[in-house]
Motif scaffolding. Structure first.
Motif, mmCIF file in Angstrom:
data_model
loop_
_atom_site.group_PDB
_atom_site.id
_atom_site.type_symbol
_atom_site.label_atom_id
_atom_site.label_comp_id
_atom_site.label_asym_id
_atom_site.label_seq_id
_atom_site.Cartn_x
_atom_site.Cartn_y
_atom_site.Cartn_z
ATOM 1 N N LEU A 30 0.782 -1.081 0.004
ATOM 2 C CA LEU A 30 0.008 0.024 -0.146
ATOM 3 C C LEU A 30 0.946 1.118 -0.043
ATOM 4 O O LEU A 30 0.355 2.234 -0.575
ATOM 5 C CB LEU A 30 -1.060 -0.007 1.261
ATOM 6 N N GLU A 31 2.026 1.096 0.533
ATOM 7 C CA GLU A 31 2.793 2.499 0.662
ATOM 8 C C GLU A 31 3.582 2.805 -0.563
ATOM 9 O O GLU A 31 3.542 3.794 -1.112
ATOM 10 C CB GLU A 31 3.978 2.163 1.872
ATOM 11 N N GLU A 32 3.773 1.715 -1.409
ATOM 12 C CA GLU A 32 4.535 1.568 -2.721
ATOM 13 C C GLU A 32 3.284 2.218 -3.592
ATOM 14 O O GLU A 32 3.668 3.094 -4.347
ATOM 15 C CB GLU A 32 4.862 0.594 -3.206
ATOM 16 N N GLU A 33 1.939 1.878 -3.330
ATOM 17 C CA GLU A 33 0.958 2.498 -4.251
ATOM 18 C C GLU A 33 0.849 3.901 -3.917
ATOM 19 O O GLU A 33 0.622 4.485 -5.013
ATOM 20 C CB GLU A 33 -0.091 1.693 -4.147
ATOM 21 N N GLU A 69 -8.746 18.018 8.187
ATOM 22 C CA GLU A 69 -9.476 19.287 8.769
ATOM 23 C C GLU A 69 -8.671 20.192 9.027
ATOM 24 O O GLU A 69 -9.192 21.392 9.207
ATOM 25 C CB GLU A 69 -10.029 18.472 9.982
ATOM 26 N N ALA A 70 -7.264 20.231 8.935
ATOM 27 C CA ALA A 70 -6.566 21.211 9.289
ATOM 28 C C ALA A 70 -5.858 22.084 7.905
ATOM 29 O O ALA A 70 -5.100 22.837 7.880
ATOM 30 C CB ALA A 70 -5.231 21.165 9.959
ATOM 31 N N GLY A 71 -6.562 21.619 6.736
ATOM 32 C CA GLY A 71 -6.067 21.972 5.432
ATOM 33 C C GLY A 71 -4.911 21.432 4.975
ATOM 34 O O GLY A 71 -4.368 22.122 4.237
ATOM 35 N N GLU A 72 -4.382 20.424 5.771
ATOM 36 C CA GLU A 72 -2.881 19.880 5.024
ATOM 37 C C GLU A 72 -3.065 18.509 4.350
ATOM 38 O O GLU A 72 -4.244 17.803 4.496
ATOM 39 C CB GLU A 72 -2.077 19.571 6.288
ATOM 40 N N MET A 73 -2.128 18.252 3.354
ATOM 41 C CA MET A 73 -2.190 16.985 2.906
ATOM 42 C C MET A 73 -1.977 15.795 3.839
ATOM 43 O O MET A 73 -1.345 16.022 4.950
ATOM 44 C CB MET A 73 -1.086 17.011 1.614
ATOM 45 N N MET A 74 -2.645 14.802 3.552
ATOM 46 C CA MET A 74 -2.475 13.527 4.505
ATOM 47 C C MET A 74 -0.986 12.774 4.348
ATOM 48 O O MET A 74 -0.727 12.709 3.056
ATOM 49 C CB MET A 74 -3.623 12.736 4.306
ATOM 50 N N THR A 75 -0.762 12.520 5.306
ATOM 51 C CA THR A 75 0.678 11.499 5.085
ATOM 52 C C THR A 75 0.427 10.395 4.363
ATOM 53 O O THR A 75 -0.685 9.827 4.496
ATOM 54 C CB THR A 75 1.309 11.469 6.674
ATOM 55 N N ASP A 76 1.554 9.592 4.187
ATOM 56 C CA ASP A 76 1.510 8.168 3.527
ATOM 57 C C ASP A 76 0.928 7.299 4.334
ATOM 58 O O ASP A 76 0.325 6.354 3.834
ATOM 59 C CB ASP A 76 2.894 7.870 2.991
#
Length: 459
Positions: A211-214, A239-246
């Motif tokens: 999943l991390e590779e994808e 919710e804070a306007g940030e991109m989500m981490t891997d």
């Protein structure tokens, strides 16, 4: 605090009964204690509630009785710490909203034809007269739908690896040793890949890696035209306007991957059993399906009333969850005449609610017409849980269930290979058909032959 009465048997014996025959055990407890009783696990009292008025209070009083993600920590072994089951408050609400479009509306409708095609392709591989295990074939269908809906994958090396890996994890988690380890922490020892727990950890690591590779590959491609859950989450902001981490993205897609496959396949297998175990149900259902003519639109299938009733009755007898996730009492409350103190845990008893004589006369009989004669409230019929922890994939499960059943019944004359009653097998929160529902294709239906001729004529 005054708690409802409950069993006083040693906790190991109660665990054993819950693991081997939870519905039978719950039936016994209901006869002795009614629709609310207490089971004490260690020093923690857990109230099991099957009264609709009590259920409504539990689902709607989210301030005093929140459904905390920390109560689902045992699921985090596979689903990760950032999965939808583990989140709370604004984060939980926001992530659910991001994922919901994939399970509803136009996005869901777009998968209708593919579900029907996959069903024909996979069921059609079985030879006429040869016995096959329906659950295994249906699991393959729902797995492929799950991979496409959640990850947008339908081919390639990573797709093939996930197609083998996900069932391996599910099958391993059903084994008695892993089931016992979920209850007894001292059994959770990593003794290498040859030990059940060690193998589970190894498979989990392989899943995480794939999943991390994808996710990393998608970040480089940035294809906004893709219509799957992972793509939706990658282009969204938290919710804070940030991109989500891997890691957040990885954990968020794991639960729907498993739920869209396993729970759906279980429900469909049970429906096939009941339909073919009761000829009058099959005949009425075929009558309804045949009135749609050849090659009907998937959405017209989904709207059929008797097909919907059959699916609901299947989910009533063996719901996809036997109990809801736990809720924690955080402030003193009164529930059904009992004064409860903070720290008390509540679980809605879905299986007992679905077997109430006052709601469902002759509850042990399969009678789809009850859903044509009466509309049940979400506190009386709740196969996917309720409140803010309702299964996010409920709409997809019903959508898949109806289309797969309709395609199989319309295209093939099927028979049960074993006339003995199919017995339930309990593993975790799910109730599987013990023998997987063994069936055989007697012949292709005449309607299918007409459909093929019409298709050839158009060509």
């Amino acid at each position: 605090m005054n708690l409802p009465s409950g069993p006083k048997a040693p906790i190991w014996l109660q665990y054993l009964k819950l693991a081997t025959n939870p519905i039978g055990y719950m039936d016994d407890l209901a006869k002795r204690y009614g629709d609310i009783f207490t089971i004490t696990f260690g020093s923690t009292p857990v109230l099991f509630v099957s009264n609709p008025q009590g259920i409504e209070q539990i689902f709607t009083n989210t301030k005093q009785i929140p459904a905390l993600g920390e109560l689902n920590e045992d699921m985090a072994l596979i689903t990760g710490n950032q999965g939808i089951l583990q989140l709370d408050g604004l984060r939980h609400k926001h992530r659910r909203q991001l994922m919901m479009p994939a399970f509803h509306g136009a996005r869901l409708r777009s998968y209708g034809e593919r579900i029907c095609e996959l069903t024909e392709e996979i069921i059609g591989q079985h030879s006429i007269g040869k016995v096959f295990v329906a659950y295994s074939s249906i699991e393959d269908i729902t797995l492929q739908v799950s991979l496409q809906l959640v990850l947008g994958l339908s081919k390639g090396e990573r797709y093939e690896r996930l197609r083998k890996l996900l069932p391996s994890i599910i099958n391993l988690m059903r084994t008695p040793l892993v089931q016992a380890a979920n209850i007894l922490p001292f059994l959770q020892r990593d003794l290498g890949r040859w030990s059940p727990w060690g193998k589970l950890l190894h498979l989990r690591q392989e899943l995480y890696q794939l999943l991390e590779e994808e996710v990393k590959e998608r970040r480089q491609q940035a294809d906004i035209s893709r219509g799957d859950i992972l793509s939706d989450l990658m282009s969204a902001r938290d919710e804070a306007g940030e991109m989500m981490t891997d890691e957040e993205l990885r954990d968020l897609v794991i639960s729907p991957l498993f739920a869209a496959q396993d729970a759906s396949a279980t429900a469909i297998a049970w429906a096939l059993y009941w339909i073919h175990h009761l000829p009058n149900v099959r005949d009425r259902l075929l009558n309804e399906l045949d009135r749609l003519g050849n090659s009907p639109d998937p959405m017209s299938i989904v709207g059929l009333p008797y097909l919907s009733a059959v699916c609901n009755e299947t989910l009533r007898i063996y719901p996809t969850q036997l109990f809801t996730f736990a809720r924690l009492v955080e402030a003193p409350i009164e529930l059904m005449g009992y004064q409860l103190s903070p720290g008390t845990l509540l679980r809605v008893n879905i299986c007992l609610t679905h077997r109430r004589e006052d709601l469902y006369p002759e509850p042990h009989k399969f009678k789809p017409e009850r859903f044509l004669e009466r509309k049940f409230s979400p506190y009386e019929f709740l196969p996917f849980g309720g409140g803010n922890r309702t299964c996010i994939g409920a709409a997809l499960a019903l959508f898949e269930m109806k289309l797969i059943l309709a395609t199989m019944l319309s295209r093939y004359q099927l028979e049960l290979a074993d006339r003995r009653p199919e017995q339930p097998k309990f593993e975790g929160l799910l109730c599987y058909p013990a023998n997987g529902v063994k069936m055989a294709i007697e012949s292709q239906r005449q309607q299918q032959e007409q459909y093929s001729s019409a298709t050839l004529a158009r060509l």
